[in-house]
Design an enzyme around this catalytic site. Sequence first.
Site, short mmCIF file in Angstrom:
data_model
loop_
_atom_site.label_atom_id
_atom_site.label_comp_id
_atom_site.label_asym_id
_atom_site.label_seq_id
_atom_site.Cartn_x
_atom_site.Cartn_y
_atom_site.Cartn_z
CE1 TYR A 157 -3.91 -2.17 0.19
CE2 TYR A 157 -2.65 -3.38 1.84
CZ TYR A 157 -3.73 -3.30 0.98
OH TYR A 157 -4.61 -4.35 0.89
CE1 TYR A 195 -8.68 -4.88 2.46
CE2 TYR A 195 -9.11 -3.72 4.51
CZ TYR A 195 -8.32 -4.58 3.75
OH TYR A 195 -7.17 -5.09 4.30
NE ARG A 196 -4.56 -1.65 4.35
CZ ARG A 196 -3.99 -2.57 5.14
NH1 ARG A 196 -4.58 -3.72 5.32
NH2 ARG A 196 -2.88 -2.32 5.77
#
Length: 528
Positions: free
Chosen positions: A108, A485-486
């Site tokens: 991420y 979701y992210r």
Amino acid sequence: MAIGGAVASTAALTPLARARMMPQDMDRDQFVAVVRELRAIVGEDWVFADEASTISYRKSGIPDLRGEHIPSGAVAPASVEQVQAILAVANRYRLPLWPISTGKNMGYGMATPASSGQMILDLKRMNRILDFDAELGTILVEPGVTYQQIHDYIEDNDLPYWIDVPTVGPIVSMMGNTLERGVGYTPYGDHFFMQCGMEVVLADGTVLKTGMGSIENGNTWQAFKWGYGPYLDGIFTQSNFGIVTKLGMWLMPRPPVYKPFMVRSPNVEDVAAITDTIRPFRMNNLIPNGVLIMGALYQMSMFNSRADLWDGEGVIPLDVIQRHARANDIGMWNTFYALYGTEEMIAAMEPILTGAFEATGADVLTAAEMRGNPYFEHNETLMRGGMTLEEKGLVRWWGRSGGAVAFAPVAPAKGVETIGQTELATEIMNKWGFDYAPAYAVGGRELHHIIFLMFDKGDDEHSAKAEQCMEEMITRFGERGWAAYRSSVSTMDLVADQYGAANREVNARIKQALDPNHIIAPGKQGIA
Ligand code: ADP
């Protein structure tokens, strides 16, 4: 976006070669003044504002061809008071600050900010376990506390509790993972669900304790989540509304007996029947833990580099994956669940579950059969909250300069959804020349589809393809109603758009009210 000039000594370097970039709209003299003020707060050694000392904050593992996620430096406070003082400086100079706890947010963007020039607010020095209630099984931690630290604390003090770790648990923080709404694989796997009470420093220096935290003489902060009035904890997760400096969590009592299982399914299409089998058992809690359905290639990419499995043209063919899977005693999908309780409880539940999974055509295997198999042991460790670092292997897939960016769309936990998602992901990834290495995590009623797009970060052309592939995946999954979701720092706007204008507008209004100078993590989750 516009990028400010580099400091004199590195002006000759291209943006991509730089380890740091100046904050937007800030000239060199102002930056020098900011650094001087920050040093006065945290000490000379805890402000990092030159190329060499900033390199570790720049490693993102994701594609960043245009240099859009390069920090200007980092500052590491040791206390809440120092955080407040840093915020005062940041407000005065309009210095954007990107808070991290341990900065290991793999897939991420690690420690990197949503836009270049932000200064990393590195909270690693605030790493105390502030409270551990041995009767209630609750803990209160500072941002820099790692799962390894909590694990060691429990062992050293012989406490009858388990932690619930995400993958790569030893090096990451309970704070960072919980604030990102990450998951683990014991019955306490939904981390935000198990969170209870937090302390947040707002942009103006206000210290807010959520839930029961501000009750005079109170001792219920880590016992009751909801407090009184609007429930605020949620707005500080995946957000830039404040800097969280304390976090309460519930820990799972160590069960007398733990029994892990692996369901080995031979075919790609079996994932649908497996999902439909898991769902009722997650809903009625007969399977109490966060179940992982691991794809064979995801598993093998933790332990092998690509060249170990395939040196032919194009993506690795299915029959080659199948052959390697068989050789390693695993199926095309391998589902991991566990039972926790007394011998009698487990003996009563085990045949119900085994029978249901066997009816899908799978083998149900126990530790007696799989002990020593690294693929089994990886998940066996996770389901008892143990420490593993094996998932770091994903970034070695293409060799030493590996990168991996995560895409995690959510769907209802229904078999039909897995068919659609697996087909779509395979089509898009293979088109761009990437191997589809998936897992599905089954929560209460939903599936997280976890896809790591592994690429060669040392090769610009490959990185560009990874970027385009990820964009296509987010867009086309979004068109089918499957949103992430992210997301990585490079796709926060794209994903935020899929959640609609009203969400963006409300988030913007809250941001404006709490942080009118937009100094905390601008761009986080698409919030300016
Ligand atoms: P990890 O535990 O995986 O190393 P990080 O420290 O990288 O987690 O944090 C992940 C993300 O969560 C950060 O990029 C940041 O956006 C957010 N975050 C982490 N810690 C805090 C905090 N204390 N306050 C606010 N946001 C935070």
